[in-house]
Enzyme design. Structure first.
Site, short mmCIF file in Angstrom:
data_model
loop_
_atom_site.label_atom_id
_atom_site.label_comp_id
_atom_site.label_asym_id
_atom_site.label_seq_id
_atom_site.Cartn_x
_atom_site.Cartn_y
_atom_site.Cartn_z
N SER A 13 -2.99 -72.43 22.49
CA SER A 13 -2.35 -72.26 21.19
C SER A 13 -3.20 -72.96 20.14
CB SER A 13 -0.92 -72.80 21.24
OG SER A 13 -0.20 -72.42 20.09
N HIS A 40 -1.50 -67.90 21.20
CA HIS A 40 -0.39 -67.66 20.28
C HIS A 40 -0.91 -67.11 18.95
CE1 HIS A 40 2.39 -70.77 22.44
NE2 HIS A 40 2.30 -69.63 23.08
N ASP A 131 4.90 -74.15 25.78
CA ASP A 131 4.75 -72.84 26.41
C ASP A 131 3.63 -72.93 27.43
OD1 ASP A 131 5.11 -70.13 26.92
OD2 ASP A 131 3.64 -69.53 25.41
#
Length: 337
Positions: A13, A40, A131
């Site tokens: 990310s 992401h 995540d």
């Protein structure tokens, strides 16, 4: 495709582009593995395949739905789609967001673990919140190998730190060492021993919903995305919440999502109060200027003031400093890459 084919899944990310470029630069052109990357990016247009292809020796692309898996390729999750890995092909879906992300890391890791088991190497890189932790747990549950970027090197340490705290990680390495490690593991046709005494976990969207929502103890929270009832599940030490639609949150993301839901509802109430004040003002103005209307007019004026006063109270509540004890950091917004 052979179930023994080495599958490398990488999740990143905030700050992930440079880490990915460093890793890809170390991979050889004849890599005996297929590489899958989820960053992401939300729904933003992405140039990540082009950046990764230029950084190393392997071709990189956004795959098509149902595209066959070919060794020596880097497949990058396209904007606004989860990338799922099946036994011989790649599936793209606009399924429910997980941890507020689409594409999300967990679905990719989870599907790879279920399809390729012990032949999967999972890598978690820099990023906010967590995540990828649940997905890496699945990789280990199915006998795969787990690598995490050193949090001290990561631009955002939350994702790798969460993985370290919740998963039995095999290696903690810098981005440069991760690339070399993947090269060596693929060359050795890596196949780690399956973990013993660990039951395979079912993906949230594949659970029997009747069993899921009758056998589990309910929790008094609702989904920030759709308002549906949430159920709690445990992946080792990691807690997750999932709803009927399929939205999935870790506890940390759920806390952040719930707070933003509070802000959204307060803002909606503020808008409604402003509209009420405006309408009350119009009602006061439209009354004919007659003595017998003064009392009614004053009531509308008072109602308008009341709406303004309550709106001011909500504004104070919205702008105050709230206590956020969780150390996972603020919610990370996706940016196109």
């Amino acid at each position: 495709m052979d179930s023994e084919t080495t599958i490398i899944v990488i999740g990143a990310s905030a700050g992930g582009v440079e880490a990915l470029r460093t890793i890809v630069a170390a991979l050889p052109a004849d890599l005996d593995a297929a590489v899958f990357v989820t960053l992401h990016i939300g729904a933003h247009r992405s140039d990540l395949p082009w950046l990764l292809a230029r950084a190393g020796n392997l071709p990189a692309k956004h795959p098509r739905d149902d595209e066959p898996i070919v060794k020596g390729n880097i497949y990058v999750a396209p904007p606004d789609h989860h990338m799922l890995i099946e036994a011989g092909n790649i599936r793209l879906t606009k399924g429910p967001r997980e941890n507020w992300a689409r594409p999300a890391i967990d679905p990719m890791f989870r599907s790879a673990a279920q399809a390729f088991g012990r032949s999967v190497i999972g890598v978690i890189l820099t990023g906010g919140l967590n995540d990828g932790t649940a997905g890496l747990f699945e990789v280990k549950t199915h006998g795969g190998f787990a690598i995490v970027q050193d949090p001290a090197e990561a631009t955002a340490s939350n994702m790798p730190q969460s993985a370290l705290e919740n998963v039995d990680v095999d290696h903690v390495l810098t981005a440069a060492r991760i690339g070399q490690c993947l090269k060596e593991l693929a060359a050795k046709q890596h196949a780690p021993d399956a973990l013993e005494n660990v039951s395979a976990l079912v993906a949230p969207e594949e659970m029997d919903m009747d069993a899921q929502f009758t056998l589990n103890k309910p929790v008094a929270v609702t989904c920030p995305d759709c308002g549906g009832a949430l159920r709690r599940s445990q992946l080792g030490s990691l807690m997750q919440f999932s709803c009927h639609i399929g939205h999935v949150y870790t506890m940390e993301v759920m806390l952040a999502a719930q707070f933003l839901a509070v802000e959204r509802f307060v803002e909606q109430a503020m808008r409604s109060l402003s509209e009420r004040a405006e309408l009350c003002g119009i009602m006061a103005e439209k009354l004919p200027a007659l003595q017998e209307n003064d009392a009614e007019r004053q009531l509308w004026v008072a109602a308008r003031k009341e709406a303004f006063d309550q709106n001011a109270f909500l504004r104070t509540m919205l702008t105050r400093e709230w206590i956020h004890p969780a150390r996972r950091g603020a919610i990370e917004m996706s940016h196109g890459v």
